[in-house]
Design a protein around this motif. Structure first.
Motif, PDB file in Angstrom:
ATOM      1  N   ASN A 209      -8.005  14.193  37.949  1.00 22.56           N
ATOM      2  CA  ASN A 209      -7.752  12.641  38.474  1.00 22.56           C
ATOM      3  C   ASN A 209      -7.764  12.601  40.173  1.00 22.56           C
ATOM      4  N   SER A 210      -8.733  13.129  40.513  1.00 19.70           N
ATOM      5  CA  SER A 210      -8.883  12.767  42.059  1.00 19.70           C
ATOM      6  C   SER A 210     -10.506  12.375  42.027  1.00 19.70           C
ATOM      7  N   GLY A 211     -10.403  11.854  43.316  1.00 22.27           N
ATOM      8  CA  GLY A 211     -11.481  10.728  43.796  1.00 22.27           C
ATOM      9  C   GLY A 211     -12.584  11.720  42.477  1.00 22.27           C
ATOM     10  N   MET A 212     -12.908  12.733  43.633  1.00 24.30           N
ATOM     11  CA  MET A 212     -14.081  12.992  43.245  1.00 24.30           C
ATOM     12  C   MET A 212     -13.882  12.988  41.754  1.00 24.30           C
ATOM     13  N   SER A 213     -13.537  13.541  40.831  1.00 23.35           N
ATOM     14  CA  SER A 213     -13.325  13.699  39.035  1.00 23.35           C
ATOM     15  C   SER A 213     -13.504  12.381  38.264  1.00 23.35           C
ATOM     16  N   ARG A 214     -13.277  11.288  39.719  1.00 26.14           N
ATOM     17  CA  ARG A 214     -13.148   9.727  38.602  1.00 26.14           C
ATOM     18  C   ARG A 214     -14.632   9.630  38.880  1.00 26.14           C
ATOM     19  N   ALA A 215     -15.296   9.990  40.540  1.00 24.43           N
ATOM     20  CA  ALA A 215     -16.550   9.200  41.008  1.00 24.43           C
ATOM     21  C   ALA A 215     -17.227  10.319  39.388  1.00 24.43           C
ATOM     22  N   ILE A 216     -17.214  10.909  39.345  1.00 23.13           N
ATOM     23  CA  ILE A 216     -18.098  12.255  38.725  1.00 23.13           C
ATOM     24  C   ILE A 216     -18.498  11.176  37.520  1.00 23.13           C
ATOM     25  N   GLN A 217     -16.950  11.213  36.200  1.00 20.09           N
ATOM     26  CA  GLN A 217     -17.293  10.706  35.462  1.00 20.09           C
ATOM     27  C   GLN A 217     -17.759   8.842  35.193  1.00 20.09           C
ATOM     28  N   GLN A 218     -17.627   8.321  36.716  1.00 23.63           N
ATOM     29  CA  GLN A 218     -18.428   6.817  36.486  1.00 23.63           C
ATOM     30  C   GLN A 218     -19.480   6.832  36.397  1.00 23.63           C
ATOM     31  N   ARG A 219     -20.102   8.551  36.843  1.00 22.49           N
ATOM     32  CA  ARG A 219     -21.643   8.731  36.988  1.00 22.49           C
ATOM     33  C   ARG A 219     -22.276   8.899  35.297  1.00 22.49           C
ATOM     34  N   ILE A 220     -20.604   9.744  34.719  1.00 20.90           N
ATOM     35  CA  ILE A 220     -21.186   9.930  33.202  1.00 20.90           C
ATOM     36  C   ILE A 220     -21.173   8.989  32.619  1.00 20.90           C
ATOM     37  N   ASP A 221     -20.666   7.633  32.266  1.00 17.36           N
ATOM     38  CA  ASP A 221     -20.301   6.272  31.848  1.00 17.36           C
ATOM     39  C   ASP A 221     -21.307   5.956  32.552  1.00 17.36           C
ATOM     40  N   LEU A 222     -21.855   5.834  33.197  1.00 17.39           N
ATOM     41  CA  LEU A 222     -23.414   5.085  33.703  1.00 17.39           C
ATOM     42  C   LEU A 222     -24.168   5.414  32.748  1.00 17.39           C
ATOM     43  N   ALA A 223     -24.452   6.522  32.529  1.00 17.26           N
ATOM     44  CA  ALA A 223     -25.197   6.901  32.272  1.00 17.26           C
ATOM     45  C   ALA A 223     -25.566   6.829  30.420  1.00 17.26           C
ATOM     46  N   ALA A 224     -24.085   6.176  30.104  1.00 18.04           N
ATOM     47  CA  ALA A 224     -24.115   5.987  28.393  1.00 18.04           C
ATOM     48  C   ALA A 224     -24.941   4.413  28.554  1.00 18.04           C
ATOM     49  N   LYS A 225     -24.859   4.013  29.596  1.00 20.44           N
ATOM     50  CA  LYS A 225     -25.252   2.860  29.964  1.00 20.44           C
ATOM     51  C   LYS A 225     -27.282   2.327  29.583  1.00 20.44           C
ATOM     52  N   VAL A 226     -27.516   3.537  30.118  1.00 20.03           N
ATOM     53  CA  VAL A 226     -29.230   3.804  30.029  1.00 20.03           C
ATOM     54  C   VAL A 226     -29.309   4.797  29.007  1.00 20.03           C
ATOM     55  N   ALA A 227     -28.872   5.127  27.934  1.00 16.52           N
ATOM     56  CA  ALA A 227     -29.084   5.825  26.263  1.00 16.52           C
ATOM     57  C   ALA A 227     -29.869   5.228  26.322  1.00 16.52           C
ATOM     58  N   LEU A 228     -30.655   6.104  25.548  1.00 14.01           N
ATOM     59  CA  LEU A 228     -31.508   5.513  24.506  1.00 14.01           C
ATOM     60  C   LEU A 228     -31.229   4.918  23.435  1.00 14.01           C
ATOM     61  N   SER A 339     -37.313  -6.313  22.577  1.00 17.75           N
ATOM     62  CA  SER A 339     -35.908  -6.861  22.228  1.00 17.75           C
ATOM     63  C   SER A 339     -35.059  -6.448  23.716  1.00 17.75           C
ATOM     64  N   GLY A 340     -36.158  -5.546  24.773  1.00 15.15           N
ATOM     65  CA  GLY A 340     -35.441  -4.708  25.800  1.00 15.15           C
ATOM     66  C   GLY A 340     -34.372  -3.557  26.065  1.00 15.15           C
ATOM     67  N   LYS A 341     -34.200  -2.959  24.670  1.00 11.62           N
ATOM     68  CA  LYS A 341     -33.961  -1.899  24.497  1.00 11.62           C
ATOM     69  C   LYS A 341     -34.740  -0.616  24.956  1.00 11.62           C
ATOM     70  N   ILE A 342     -34.334   0.380  25.266  1.00 15.91           N
ATOM     71  CA  ILE A 342     -34.757   1.672  25.746  1.00 15.91           C
ATOM     72  C   ILE A 342     -35.032   2.374  24.429  1.00 15.91           C
ATOM     73  N   ILE A 343     -35.867   2.684  24.423  1.00 17.55           N
ATOM     74  CA  ILE A 343     -36.700   3.541  24.058  1.00 17.55           C
ATOM     75  C   ILE A 343     -37.139   5.367  23.843  1.00 17.55           C
ATOM     76  N   ALA A 344     -37.842   5.661  25.088  1.00 14.09           N
ATOM     77  CA  ALA A 344     -38.175   6.618  25.707  1.00 14.09           C
ATOM     78  C   ALA A 344     -37.878   6.232  26.911  1.00 14.09           C
ATOM     79  N   LYS A 345     -37.563   7.806  27.617  1.00 12.83           N
ATOM     80  CA  LYS A 345     -37.228   8.259  28.973  1.00 12.83           C
ATOM     81  C   LYS A 345     -38.415   9.196  29.723  1.00 12.83           C
TER      82      LYS A 345
END
Length: 365
Positions: A209-228, A339-345
């Motif tokens: 629950n530190s600021g570092m841990s929460r910030a890294i989790q935010q990045r991991i959550d962001l990855a879900a937003k640009v997932a296939l 449709s604007g969905k990510i199909i490859a990266k």
């Protein structure tokens, strides 16, 4: 310039003992040059991804020192910036004293902190793994030697894997720390997701629950937003001619969102190949938007012309779109369906061509 003896101030010893608490981080500034002028101390807000100024010095006489103390509950990142353009990041791991000398360079002396400069590590590893290839790439590009470029691209993948492994190992050795947290900013969510998630678990175990841990989790959550399968993050920006470009305008077409820069050699190698695919498939429903992180408009425009990039061009010099897509490196790209969905990266031109043949030429028959 007058050089003064380094001010020695150790935790629980000498004159600093009555100026700080055991849970404080104390900065002792010593100016060794009359040319330093104004300088500032800032702290990095890990969750908000921004620097907050803590103290501004209009000047500090070179025969004096100045002490500032701040509470510290977890490892933190600070920055010192001078009017002369010098700036360093400082990774502070625990309470204690950080002695800072402002001279021709900014020097840090501490048992609890050190200058954070992972870019230097990257440059060193780059020299070890890519030094010879860079010269070969430059020659092949200058001579338009396509056969040599193809061979270099094949070699590059193997070398890149070793380079990335070396980068990851150097951060693993740092363990959960402010130094490692800063280094993680150089890793790309779309290319290094597994490693970032691995380090996230180590940070959570060490600093729950530190600021570092929460910030890294935010990045991991962001990855879900640009997932296939996800809708690509929306953007609206101005193109090369100053006209507004909205991502939604491309729905109904297959779209490659390509992140690049004029100074990126692999990007420049790939651009002419994308130009050929664009000419071949645009009438069948394929488009490209290139988003550059250049900061010099003239170099950007010159590279666009030289590489024959006839599609929409956006300059993202403030990295806003780049960050929305969770990126930390280029070249990077995202292929979207109609449709604007990510199909490859991160698809190379050869793989992209095969995909376009599959979806566009069949649809046209």
């Amino acid at each position: 310039m007058r050089i003064l003896p380094l001010l020695v101030c150790a935790l629980f010893l000498g004159g600093c003992q009555n100026q700080k608490k055991a849970s404080d981080i104390t900065f002792v500034f010593e100016v060794n040059s009359d040319a330093i002028g104004a300088f500032r101390l800032s702290r990095y807000d890990m969750e908000l991804d921004k620097m907050t100024e803590l103290h501004f010095f209009e000047s500090l006489p070179s025969n004096e020192s100045h002490t500032l103390a701040y509470p510290i509950q977890e490892p933190a990142l600070y920055a010192i910036a001078t009017d002369s353009g010098k700036e360093v990041k400082i990774a502070v791991e625990k309470s204690g004293v950080v002695n800072i000398r402002l001279n021709d360079e900014i020097e840090v002396d501490s048992d609890v902190a050190r200058i954070s400069d992972f870019q230097q590590t990257i440059q060193s590893l780059n020299g070890i793994h890519f030094a010879g290839m860079i010269a070969e790439f430059d020659r092949a590009m200058a001579e338009n030697d396509q056969a040599a470029l193809v061979e270099l691209e094949k070699r590059k993948e193997t070398v890149m894997a070793k380079f990335t492994e070396a980068m990851e190992n150097s951060v693993r050795e740092m363990g959960p720390s402010a130094l490692a947290f800063d280094a993680l900013q150089y890793f790309d969510l779309t290319k290094n997701y597994g490693f970032i998630a691995e380090m996230g678990k180590r940070f959570q175990a060490e600093y729950p629950n530190s600021g570092m841990s929460r910030a890294i989790q935010q990045r991991i959550d962001l990855a879900a937003k640009v997932a296939l399968g996800k809708k690509a993050p929306h953007f609206n920006a101005k193109n090369l001619e100053g006209q507004g470009i909205d991502l939604a305008h491309f729905e109904g077409r297959y779209l490659l969102i390509d992140f690049w820069a004029s100074w990126c050699r692999p990007c420049r190698v790939e651009n002419p190949k994308l130009a050929a695919l664009y000419k071949e498939y645009r009438e069948l429903g394929f488009d490209i938007v290139s988003i550059s992180i250049d900061e010099d408009p003239s170099k950007w425009k010159q590279a666009v012309g030289r590489d024959g990039m006839e599609w929409e061009q956006i300059m993202d010099s403030d990295y806003s779109i780049y960050k929305d897509y969770g990126l930390s490196s280029i070249p990077s790209n995202f292929l979207l369906d109609r449709s604007g969905k990510i199909i490859a990266k991160n698809v190379h031109s050869e793989v992209l061509e095969a995909q376009l043949k599959s979806v566009l030429e069949k649809a046209d028959q």
